[in-house]
Design a protein around this motif. Structure first.
Motif, short mmCIF file in Angstrom:
data_model
loop_
_atom_site.label_atom_id
_atom_site.label_comp_id
_atom_site.label_asym_id
_atom_site.label_seq_id
_atom_site.Cartn_x
_atom_site.Cartn_y
_atom_site.Cartn_z
N PRO A 173 0.70 -1.32 -0.02
CA PRO A 173 -0.12 0.08 0.00
C PRO A 173 0.78 1.32 -0.02
CG PRO A 173 0.10 -0.76 2.28
CD PRO A 173 0.82 -1.72 1.27
N ALA A 182 -6.83 3.51 -3.39
CA ALA A 182 -7.50 3.31 -1.93
C ALA A 182 -7.98 4.51 -1.69
CB ALA A 182 -6.14 2.98 -0.96
N ALA A 185 -11.16 4.48 -3.78
CA ALA A 185 -12.08 3.23 -3.29
C ALA A 185 -12.62 3.94 -1.85
CB ALA A 185 -11.30 1.99 -3.26
N ARG A 187 -10.94 3.80 0.76
CA ARG A 187 -10.46 3.39 2.10
C ARG A 187 -9.35 4.44 2.88
NH1 ARG A 187 -8.12 -2.75 0.19
NH2 ARG A 187 -10.44 -3.55 -0.26
N ALA A 188 -9.06 5.47 2.11
CA ALA A 188 -8.34 6.32 2.69
C ALA A 188 -8.78 7.71 2.30
CB ALA A 188 -6.78 6.51 2.43
N THR A 299 -11.34 -3.63 -6.01
CA THR A 299 -12.86 -3.56 -6.08
C THR A 299 -13.34 -4.92 -5.85
OG1 THR A 299 -13.15 -3.18 -8.42
CG2 THR A 299 -13.16 -1.22 -7.00
N ASN A 302 -13.01 -6.11 -2.71
CA ASN A 302 -14.07 -5.36 -1.60
C ASN A 302 -15.66 -5.91 -1.52
OD1 ASN A 302 -12.41 -3.43 -0.52
ND2 ASN A 302 -12.89 -2.06 -2.34
#
Length: 303
Positions: A173, A182, A185, A187-188, A299, A302
């Motif tokens: 990452p 990320a 998406a 996530r961050a 994705t 996820n």
């Protein structure tokens, strides 16, 4: 050929083993523990620092390594133990049987790049940290052993690798594209960029890299020979352009926070003329396809 792929459960090792099996080779994938491997690859549990699988092998793709640049500064001895000690153990296990070793190395072995020019294989080697230093030491060990006639050797130096095969995302990452994806998406919250985002780097699809390993293996270096090739596109992209491409491909915003600039080369792009001329290899995928594959893999995980 019967081929051993060390690190076959890893991001690059999996892609290489997959390509080799598809090309009709008999492939053993060395993994430390049970791992998903491509169809047609036989899992062999072992450890470079412990028991290695019995041969004989016609060739070895040596990809087992510690690979995180920042982490190597925190624990350099672990990097020397794995990247140098593991390579030594592998060469001892191979003995003098004449196998062809294809070693996965890195652009981190180079020193300051030539101003305004792609980096050729003849550029000075002066690693800036433990990761690059350990890969260069392993390169030198392999090449010097080859010159005794015990093995043939090909070293493949890569720059930035991304993309996906079989829906497997890049597990690191800390790299730019996984970080930007990320954020896209959710996530961050944001992407942190050093300076003005004008630093230029090149990016290679992991499956294009795997194809280079197949070419290198099938154009086998004979015992006593050693070769070094850069593997890359030779096309650089600025950080802010990568982020814009991520936004365009994903259809999602990637908000960025700018941090103070840090000392770093303004451009790192490889000269890959040698591998094109000698092996007929060239990258087939551009940055948008690379990002799309990486996004689909992320994705998918996820779901």
């Amino acid at each position: 050929m019967r081929i051993l792929v060390t690190g076959a459960g890893g991001y690059i090792g999996y892609a290489v083993a997959r390509r080799l099996a598809a090309a009709g080779h008999e492939v053993d994938g060395l993994v430390r523990r049970a791992a998903d491997l491509p169809r047609g690859v036989r899992a062999v549990t072992g450890d470079l620092l412990g028991a290695l699988p019995p041969g004989p092998y016609d060739a070895v793709c040596h990809l087992a390594a510690r690979t995180r640049v920042r982490e190597s500064f925190d624990d350099p001895l672990a990097y020397y133990e794995t990247n140098v000690g593991g390579t030594l153990a592998l060469l001892r296990a191979l003995g003098g049987g004449g196998a062809h070793v294809v070693f996965g190395s890195t652009a981190a072995v180079y020193g300051a790049p030539p101003e305004g020019r792609p980096i050729p294989e003849t550029a000075a080697t002066a690693p800036a940290g433990p990761y690059g230093a350990t890969k260069l030491a392993a390169e030198q060990m392999i090449r010097q052993y080859a010159r005794t006639g015990a093995i043939g050797a090909t070293v493949l130096r890569t720059f930035n690798v991304s993309g996906s095969v079989d829906g497997r995302p890049d597990p690191d990452p800390t790299r730019l594209i996984p970080k930007a994806l990320a954020v896209a998406a959710g996530r961050a919250p944001h992407l942190e960029i050093n300076g003005d985002g004008l630093a230029v780097r090149e990016y290679l699809h992991v499956d294009d890299l795997a194809a280079a390993y197949v070419r290198a293996l099938e154009a086998a270096a004979r015992p006593g020979e050693d070769r070094v090739y850069n593997v890359g596109t030779g096309t650089g992209t600025a950080v802010h352009e990568v982020v814009a491409t991520v936004e365009r491909v994903t259809g999602r915003p990637v908000p960025a926070h700018r941090r103070p600039a840090v000392p770093e080369p303004p451009e790192l792009v490889c000269d890959a003329a040698a591998i094109r001329a000698d092996l007929g290899w060239r990258a087939s995928r551009a940055l948008p396809e690379l990002i799309a594959d990486a996004w689909n893999a992320l994705t998918r995980t996820n779901d």
